[in-house]
Design a protein around this motif. Structure first.
Motif, mmCIF file in Angstrom:
data_model
loop_
_atom_site.group_PDB
_atom_site.id
_atom_site.type_symbol
_atom_site.label_atom_id
_atom_site.label_comp_id
_atom_site.label_asym_id
_atom_site.label_seq_id
_atom_site.Cartn_x
_atom_site.Cartn_y
_atom_site.Cartn_z
ATOM 1 N N TYR A 236 0.788 -1.317 0.123
ATOM 2 C CA TYR A 236 0.075 0.101 -0.021
ATOM 3 C C TYR A 236 0.836 1.182 -0.020
ATOM 4 O O TYR A 236 1.725 1.257 0.670
ATOM 5 C CB TYR A 236 -0.916 -0.089 1.131
ATOM 6 N N VAL A 252 -5.869 4.421 4.999
ATOM 7 C CA VAL A 252 -6.619 3.312 5.549
ATOM 8 C C VAL A 252 -6.266 2.034 4.550
ATOM 9 O O VAL A 252 -6.512 2.102 3.461
ATOM 10 C CB VAL A 252 -8.160 3.829 5.301
ATOM 11 N N ARG A 254 -7.274 -2.360 4.152
ATOM 12 C CA ARG A 254 -8.169 -3.166 4.559
ATOM 13 C C ARG A 254 -7.951 -4.448 4.039
ATOM 14 O O ARG A 254 -7.360 -4.848 3.061
ATOM 15 C CB ARG A 254 -9.444 -2.836 3.535
ATOM 16 N N TYR A 268 -5.398 -5.076 13.746
ATOM 17 C CA TYR A 268 -4.198 -4.309 13.031
ATOM 18 C C TYR A 268 -3.013 -4.100 13.870
ATOM 19 O O TYR A 268 -3.439 -3.501 14.923
ATOM 20 C CB TYR A 268 -4.404 -3.382 12.177
ATOM 21 N N THR A 283 -7.951 -0.116 14.557
ATOM 22 C CA THR A 283 -9.217 -1.064 13.914
ATOM 23 C C THR A 283 -10.432 -0.035 14.034
ATOM 24 O O THR A 283 -10.670 0.209 15.229
ATOM 25 C CB THR A 283 -9.240 -2.290 14.404
ATOM 26 N N ASN A 284 -11.105 0.003 12.843
ATOM 27 C CA ASN A 284 -12.458 0.723 12.825
ATOM 28 C C ASN A 284 -13.365 -0.597 12.858
ATOM 29 O O ASN A 284 -13.456 -1.301 12.090
ATOM 30 C CB ASN A 284 -12.522 1.241 11.388
ATOM 31 N N THR A 287 -16.216 -1.155 10.304
ATOM 32 C CA THR A 287 -15.881 -1.569 8.850
ATOM 33 C C THR A 287 -14.799 -2.582 8.947
ATOM 34 O O THR A 287 -14.385 -2.851 7.800
ATOM 35 C CB THR A 287 -15.657 -0.464 8.002
ATOM 36 N N GLN A 288 -13.709 -2.749 10.150
ATOM 37 C CA GLN A 288 -12.843 -3.584 10.161
ATOM 38 C C GLN A 288 -11.759 -3.161 9.326
ATOM 39 O O GLN A 288 -10.988 -4.090 8.701
ATOM 40 C CB GLN A 288 -13.216 -5.080 9.529
ATOM 41 N N ASP A 289 -11.463 -1.734 9.393
ATOM 42 C CA ASP A 289 -10.462 -1.355 8.515
ATOM 43 C C ASP A 289 -9.363 -0.982 9.477
ATOM 44 O O ASP A 289 -9.466 -0.560 10.478
ATOM 45 C CB ASP A 289 -10.885 0.029 7.461
ATOM 46 N N VAL A 291 -6.709 1.819 10.190
ATOM 47 C CA VAL A 291 -6.609 3.386 10.056
ATOM 48 C C VAL A 291 -5.002 3.731 10.690
ATOM 49 O O VAL A 291 -4.898 3.645 11.816
ATOM 50 C CB VAL A 291 -7.530 4.093 10.836
#
Length: 757
Positions: A236, A252, A254, A268, A283-284, A287-289, A291
């Motif tokens: 990324y 962000v 994913r 994460y 971890t959001n 949304t399980q993203d 950040v």
């Protein structure tokens, strides 16, 4: 269906045989022979009297009736019969209880019972009824009431039914054998989640003639954590400006997980970075993203790129599926820092400078330094924010940042100066930064000590020598590092003939002592003692302060009894300047009162006619009579005879005339006493002039000109009639007419010298 019919016929045959008299179900039995209707001995009571039991004439058992009867005639249930029935029709049978008269009917004569409707055992399995046999003619019971039961015999007329139309069930994927067995091993929810199964239920153990029912079972495979998270990319890359604030989002990322719910929750974390502590990842949960946020400020000029190694793993791992593989994944994150035009940066967060208060103007007291952090390294211009230096005490060199003074300083007035210095880029004036500068003014011994207060004391006339009459102290606005040290002494010019002495106590105080035994207030009531006060700093500063001493009469204990007026005033705290100010105020108030009284007096004595020459705005009333009938020339009689002619030419005086006529200048003929016609013409001409003049204010005024005529004893008093000058008139005779004419005598009488003056 043939087997079902055969089964029904078999049940009917069994019921018919069970209901026959010889079957024992109809337990209607009477004892035969001489015991029919007789009583039997059953024992004796306590008195020895034999007890007898009456036998029942008839007894009932139970009837059986087949449910769901489909015949056209009423279904026969059974027959009631009493031993008292001889067949002559004298016995009437009565049936009561559940369903009597509606479901079950009885023949009153024969006692036959029939069912009128088709019965359902599932609705009611049995009925309880009561039977009686009574004499038709006397209505007397032949037998006691008996109870019997009609039971409904069940047949297989209902198929099996499930309690629900559709059943739902959840089975974890990859489950073992259960009540509902899976037909395929390893059923995966991610492949197919929902299944529908049709189930059939049969009665009679599945034999011929049995009934069946079906239902649908909806089976859902519930999720288990059997899939690890996976990043969509292995690398990324994010680009972020160096001006991003701390805590701001950098990027962000994913990871995907085929599971759902808590089985898809991920954590994460950063497992490697070339900038330790620069970034963090959270971890959001919605949304399980992952950040990535900034933890330390970025600087393009120091480091332009960062590389992170990020790992993701499931938060809830099922031990059953450890063999599937590691439930984690890793990816690389590249962060590129972009350059931003930043304002100048000062070397310090704040500056503190010191300057002595006796510093001359344009003295440099310090400098500040700022530089452009960008690669272009733009030049910096320095200025002072004048909102922080309104008096313009300081200035700064625009090029090198040197701060210098513009005015003389006074520490006693302002010991600290807080200013703000601005640094601006030459190439981009919008890039501005500021820094606070605190300037401390250092003390210099530039103030002489003085008395701490305005001392005034008194000395008794009977005072003794070396008697203390006052203790004095001093103050100095300067602040030496070692503290104040004051020295007191008597002024040199007063030392030779001093009546008092000064003793320094070495503690910044001094005593004022008498130098003789007695004082006389009549000889001298006030003494002024000059005291010299100096400090011990460099350069030494000194001043002379004066102590005022009043001579007063005291008692033996030294308490003041009487002082002169000047001393008392001084003791009350009133100085000479205060007394002078009070006296001036009193004089000013007296002058105002006198002026006001004079104005009121002059206003009261003001005459009715101020000037004899100006009588235009004065109205004088004369209480006299006209000429009477002899006065025929006071007005134009023709006007009275023809008033319409006057009305035609009459103009309104309350408005400005629409037509403006220029004023006509006509020669004014001097009126004479002997020519009445000339006077009338004069008056009429004035009337016409006033009526035709639109500019003569006010427009609604009334100009009246009257002529008394020749017949009046007083003759005409109008000034229009007078042909002589005022100086030719003698008004002294008015004073002889009495008090009523006193006002006129004062106005027009008097000596010629008074009028001339």
């Amino acid at each position: 269906m043939d087997r079902r019919k055969a089964y029904v016929l078999m049940v009917l045959w069994a019921v018919a045989h069970l209901s026959s008299p010889g079957s024992g179900l109809r337990a209607l039995r009477r004892t035969t022979g001489g015991r029919r209707g007789s009583t039997g001995l059953t024992g004796q009571d306590a008195n020895g009297v034999p007890l007898r039991r009456s036998k029942r004439g008839w007894m009932w058992n139970q009837f059986f009736l087949l449910e769901e009867y489909t015949g056209t005639d009423m279904q026969y249930v059974g027959k009631l019969h009493s031993d008292g029935d001889r067949g002559d029709g004298s016995v009437r049978y009565v049936l009561t209880g559940e369903g009597a008269g509606s479901l079950f009917k009885i023949d009153e004569k024969s006692g036959d019972i029939h069912a009128t409707k088709r019965l359902d055992r599932e609705e009611k399995a049995y009925y309880i009824l009561h039977a009686k046999a009574i004499n038709r003619f006397t209505n007397e019971a032949l037998e006691g009431q008996s109870e019997f039961i009609i039971k409904i015999h069940d047949i297989n007329d209902n198929e099996p039914r499930f309690t629900k139309d559709v059943y739902t069930a959840r089975v974890p994927e990859m489950s073992d054998i259960g009540l509902i067995k899976t037909a395929l091993p390893g059923m995966d929810r991610e492949v197919k989640e929902n299944y529908q199964v049709v189930i059939q239920a049969k009665d009679m153990a599945g034999q011929m003639g049995g009934l069946s029912g079906t239902t649908t079972v909806s089976i859902t495979l519930s999720d288990v954590n059997d899939n690890p998270p996976r990043f969509t990319k292995t690398l990324y890359e994010f680009r972020v400006p160096e001006s991003v604030e701390l805590g701001g989002t950098v990027g962000v990322i994913r990871a995907m997980d085929a599971d759902i719910g808590e089985n898809a929750e991920m954590d994460y974390r950063i497992i490697g970075s070339d900038g330790p502590g620069m970034f963090d990842i959270t971890t959001n949960r919605s949304t399980q993203d992952g950040v990535i946020v900034l933890r330390k400020p970025l600087d393009f000029e120091r480091k332009r790129q960062y590389s992170l190694r990020v790992q993701v793993e499931n938060a809830h791992i099922n031990p059953r599926f450890f063999s599937v593989g590691p439930f984690r994944d890793e990816a690389t994150v590249k962060i590129v820092v972009e350059d931003v035009d930043e304002p100048p940066v000062f070397e310090r967060a704040s500056y503190v400078m010191e300057v002595k208060e006796d510093a001359a103007r344009n003295t440099i007291i310090g400098s500040v330094s700022a530089s452009d952090p960008d690669d272009k390294n733009s030049l910096v211009r320095y200025t002072i924010d004048r909102r922080t230096d309104m008096d313009r005490v300081f200035n700064i060199h625009a090029g090198n940042g040197s701060v210098y003074t513009l005015r003389e300083l006074d520490r006693e007035e302002n010991a600290w100066h807080n200013i703000s210095v601005l640094a601006t880029e030459f190439n981009n004036p919008r890039q501005i930064s500021r820094v606070p500068v605190y300037i401390r003014v250092l003390d210099v011994n530039d103030n002489a000590p003085t008395f701490a207060t305005n001392y005034e004391t008194f000395v008794c006339e009977n005072a003794k020598a070396n008697q203390r009459i006052q203790t004095v102290s001093a103050t100095d606005p300067d602040e030496p590092l070692g503290g104040h040290r004051f020295f007191f002494g008597l002024a040199q010019e007063a030392a030779g003939k001093a009546n008092f002495s000064v003793r320094d106590n070495k503690d910044n105080t001094a005593w004022i002592l008498t130098r003789r035994n007695s004082y006389n207030s009549l000889q001298k009531s006030v003494y002024h003692v000059p005291v010299v006060i100096s400090d011990g700093e460099f350069p030494m500063q000194s001043s002379t302060s004066t102590l005022t001493v009043r001579v007063c009469t005291c008692d033996r204990e030294g308490n003041m009894k009487l002082c002169n007026a000047e001393a008392l005033t001084a003791r009350a705290g009133l100085s000479t300047g205060a007394l002078v100010a009070i006296l001036l105020c009193v004089i000013i108030l007296l002058m105002i009162v006198v002026l006001f009284a004079a104005l009121r007096r002059q206003r009261k004595k003001e005459p009715l006619i101020i000037s004899k020459e100006d009588v235009r705005d004065n109205v004088v009333s004369y209480n006299d009579e006209g000429g009477g009938e002899e006065d025929t020339q006071a007005f134009d009689i023709g006007t009275l005879r023809n008033p319409e002619a006057i009305e035609e030419s009459k103009q309104r005086r309350d408005i400005v005339p629409e037509t403006f006529y220029p004023p006509v200048r006509r020669p004014v003929l001097p009126p004479t006493r002997d020519n009445n016609g000339d006077v009338r013409d004069f008056i009429n001409q004035r009337l016409v002039d006033n009526d035709s003049d639109p500019t003569a204010p006010p427009y609604d005024s009334l100009a009246t000109y009257a002529y008394e005529g020749n017949g009046s004893v007083a003759e005409s008093l109008s000034s229009l009639e007078s042909v002589t000058t005022e100086g030719d008139q003698d008004y002294n005779y008015l004073s002889e007419w009495g008090p009523r004419f006193k006002k006129l005598a004062d106005m027009y009488g008097g000596d010629d010298s008074d009028r001339d003056s």
